[in-house]
Design a protein around this motif. Structure first.
Motif, PDB file in Angstrom:
ATOM      1  N   GLY A  58       0.841  -1.177   0.000  1.00 39.94           N
ATOM      2  CA  GLY A  58       0.000   0.000   0.000  1.00 39.94           C
ATOM      3  C   GLY A  58       0.886   1.241   0.000  1.00 39.94           C
ATOM      4  N   ILE A  59       0.262   2.386  -0.236  1.00 38.84           N
ATOM      5  CA  ILE A  59       0.992   3.650  -0.304  1.00 38.84           C
ATOM      6  C   ILE A  59       0.553   4.552   0.853  1.00 38.84           C
ATOM      7  N   VAL A  60       1.518   5.070   1.604  1.00 40.74           N
ATOM      8  CA  VAL A  60       1.203   5.955   2.727  1.00 40.74           C
ATOM      9  C   VAL A  60       0.653   7.272   2.181  1.00 40.74           C
ATOM     10  N   ALA A  61      -0.595   7.581   2.557  1.00 44.92           N
ATOM     11  CA  ALA A  61      -1.229   8.841   2.152  1.00 44.92           C
ATOM     12  C   ALA A  61      -0.909   9.940   3.155  1.00 44.92           C
ATOM     13  N   ALA A  62      -0.813   9.594   4.421  1.00 46.74           N
ATOM     14  CA  ALA A  62      -0.501  10.547   5.488  1.00 46.74           C
ATOM     15  C   ALA A  62      -0.163   9.753   6.735  1.00 46.74           C
ATOM     16  N   PHE A  63       0.621  10.353   7.620  1.00 45.41           N
ATOM     17  CA  PHE A  63       0.854   9.693   8.905  1.00 45.41           C
ATOM     18  C   PHE A  63       1.159  10.740   9.968  1.00 45.41           C
ATOM     19  N   THR A  64       1.045  10.316  11.207  1.00 48.23           N
ATOM     20  CA  THR A  64       1.357  11.188  12.322  1.00 48.23           C
ATOM     21  C   THR A  64       2.015  10.344  13.412  1.00 48.23           C
ATOM     22  N   VAL A  65       2.679  11.012  14.336  1.00 45.46           N
ATOM     23  CA  VAL A  65       3.314  10.332  15.457  1.00 45.46           C
ATOM     24  C   VAL A  65       2.637  10.804  16.740  1.00 45.46           C
ATOM     25  N   SER A  66       2.175   9.855  17.526  1.00 50.46           N
ATOM     26  CA  SER A  66       1.549  10.170  18.802  1.00 50.46           C
ATOM     27  C   SER A  66       2.580   9.996  19.910  1.00 50.46           C
ATOM     28  N   ARG A  67       2.726  11.024  20.710  1.00 53.38           N
ATOM     29  CA  ARG A  67       3.675  10.960  21.828  1.00 53.38           C
ATOM     30  C   ARG A  67       2.959  10.770  23.160  1.00 53.38           C
ATOM     31  N   ILE A  68       1.644  10.757  23.107  1.00 56.50           N
ATOM     32  CA  ILE A  68       0.835  10.502  24.303  1.00 56.50           C
ATOM     33  C   ILE A  68      -0.061   9.324  23.968  1.00 56.50           C
ATOM     34  N   ALA A  69       0.250   8.179  24.562  1.00 53.14           N
ATOM     35  CA  ALA A  69      -0.467   6.950  24.204  1.00 53.14           C
ATOM     36  C   ALA A  69      -1.565   6.655  25.200  1.00 53.14           C
ATOM     37  N   GLN A  70      -2.532   5.900  24.733  1.00 57.99           N
ATOM     38  CA  GLN A  70      -3.533   5.388  25.662  1.00 57.99           C
ATOM     39  C   GLN A  70      -2.910   4.234  26.425  1.00 57.99           C
ATOM     40  N   GLY A  72      -1.689   0.818  27.688  1.00 61.05           N
ATOM     41  CA  GLY A  72      -1.406  -0.432  26.997  1.00 61.05           C
ATOM     42  C   GLY A  72      -0.636  -0.262  25.703  1.00 61.05           C
ATOM     43  N   ILE A  73      -0.341   0.989  25.321  1.00 60.16           N
ATOM     44  CA  ILE A  73       0.435   1.249  24.117  1.00 60.16           C
ATOM     45  C   ILE A  73       1.644   2.085  24.517  1.00 60.16           C
ATOM     46  N   GLU A  74       2.807   1.669  24.035  1.00 56.55           N
ATOM     47  CA  GLU A  74       4.022   2.389  24.366  1.00 56.55           C
ATOM     48  C   GLU A  74       4.214   3.562  23.394  1.00 56.55           C
ATOM     49  N   ALA A  75       4.385   4.747  23.921  1.00 58.80           N
ATOM     50  CA  ALA A  75       4.599   5.944  23.092  1.00 58.80           C
ATOM     51  C   ALA A  75       6.095   6.216  22.982  1.00 58.80           C
ATOM     52  N   PRO A  76       6.537   6.891  21.936  1.00 60.55           N
ATOM     53  CA  PRO A  76       5.720   7.352  20.816  1.00 60.55           C
ATOM     54  C   PRO A  76       5.458   6.222  19.810  1.00 60.55           C
ATOM     55  N   TYR A  77       4.424   6.407  19.015  1.00 60.62           N
ATOM     56  CA  TYR A  77       4.115   5.452  17.952  1.00 60.62           C
ATOM     57  C   TYR A  77       3.494   6.200  16.772  1.00 60.62           C
ATOM     58  N   GLY A  78       3.608   5.589  15.603  1.00 60.57           N
ATOM     59  CA  GLY A  78       3.094   6.217  14.394  1.00 60.57           C
ATOM     60  C   GLY A  78       1.808   5.559  13.921  1.00 60.57           C
ATOM     61  N   VAL A  79       0.950   6.364  13.319  1.00 60.71           N
ATOM     62  CA  VAL A  79      -0.303   5.894  12.728  1.00 60.71           C
ATOM     63  C   VAL A  79      -0.384   6.465  11.317  1.00 60.71           C
ATOM     64  N   ALA A  80      -0.780   5.630  10.358  1.00 61.25           N
ATOM     65  CA  ALA A  80      -0.819   6.080   8.964  1.00 61.25           C
ATOM     66  C   ALA A  80      -2.146   5.747   8.306  1.00 61.25           C
ATOM     67  N   TYR A  81      -2.486   6.557   7.311  1.00 65.67           N
ATOM     68  CA  TYR A  81      -3.509   6.203   6.337  1.00 65.67           C
ATOM     69  C   TYR A  81      -2.768   5.583   5.169  1.00 65.67           C
ATOM     70  N   VAL A  82      -3.197   4.378   4.752  1.00 66.70           N
ATOM     71  CA  VAL A  82      -2.525   3.657   3.670  1.00 66.70           C
ATOM     72  C   VAL A  82      -3.552   3.331   2.581  1.00 66.70           C
ATOM     73  N   ASP A  83      -3.221   3.704   1.338  1.00 62.10           N
ATOM     74  CA  ASP A  83      -4.106   3.452   0.196  1.00 62.10           C
ATOM     75  C   ASP A  83      -3.699   2.168  -0.527  1.00 62.10           C
ATOM     76  N   PHE A  84      -4.712   1.382  -0.916  1.00 63.03           N
ATOM     77  CA  PHE A  84      -4.492   0.152  -1.668  1.00 63.03           C
ATOM     78  C   PHE A  84      -5.176   0.261  -3.030  1.00 63.03           C
ATOM     79  N   SER A  85      -4.676  -0.516  -3.986  1.00 63.23           N
ATOM     80  CA  SER A  85      -5.139  -0.378  -5.367  1.00 63.23           C
ATOM     81  C   SER A  85      -6.615  -0.728  -5.542  1.00 63.23           C
ATOM     82  N   GLN A  86      -7.201  -1.475  -4.617  1.00 57.34           N
ATOM     83  CA  GLN A  86      -8.630  -1.795  -4.711  1.00 57.34           C
ATOM     84  C   GLN A  86      -9.521  -0.617  -4.315  1.00 57.34           C
TER      85      GLN A  86
END
Ligand SMILES: [Zn+2]
Length: 137
Positions: A58-70, A72-86
């Motif tokens: 897939g192709i990364v359309a956008a992403f961000t890094v969260s430095r404040i996690a909920q 059970g999740i270790e920060a920092p972590y990244g989250v992306a929008y990913v586009d697929f050919s379908q």
């Protein structure tokens, strides 16, 4: 502690930590849906739905890094929008965002998304396509 899988109907492990993301294709109108559906959202038919994996990478359309996690999740972590050919855009965690940019090719890999007293939640996350053993699929 038991581990839980996020949407186990929507992914399966392949070789190594590679993951296939599974949706359904309608044999009547051709509509692709992710995650899998029991009824086509376009023509409302249910008798010709076939499981089909998203084409990777897939192709990364956008992403961000969260430095404040909920919890059970270790920060920092990244989250992306990913586009697929379908025509599907998924939001998901990045295993490592240090080399990711908009337009990067990524593939789905299995990994722990969150941990808690009841165990870990497993699912898919995205890694740069060059990190996976076989490269882009
Ligand atoms: Zn349909």
């Amino acid at each position: 502690m038991a581990n839980t899988a996020l949407r186990p109907d929507a992914w399966r492990s392949d070789d190594g930590d590679a993951v296939s993301l599974l949706g359904t294709r309608c044999g009547h109108c051709g509509t692709y849906s992710f995650p899998p559906v029991a009824v086509c959202p376009e023509c409302w038919k249910r008798d010709a739905l076939a499981v089909e994996a998203l084409q990777q990478p897939g192709i990364v359309a956008a992403f961000t890094v969260s430095r404040i996690a909920q919890e059970g999740i270790e920060a920092p972590y990244g989250v992306a929008y990913v586009d697929f050919s379908q025509g599907v855009r998924l939001c998901g965690r990045l295993r490592d965002w240090s080399t990711v940019h908009r337009g990067s090719q990524v593939t789905a890999v299995a990994g722990p998304l969150r941990s808690g007293p009841a165990g870990e939640l497993y699912g898919w996350m995205f890694a740069p396509a060059s990190e996976t053993p076989e490269g882009p699929r």
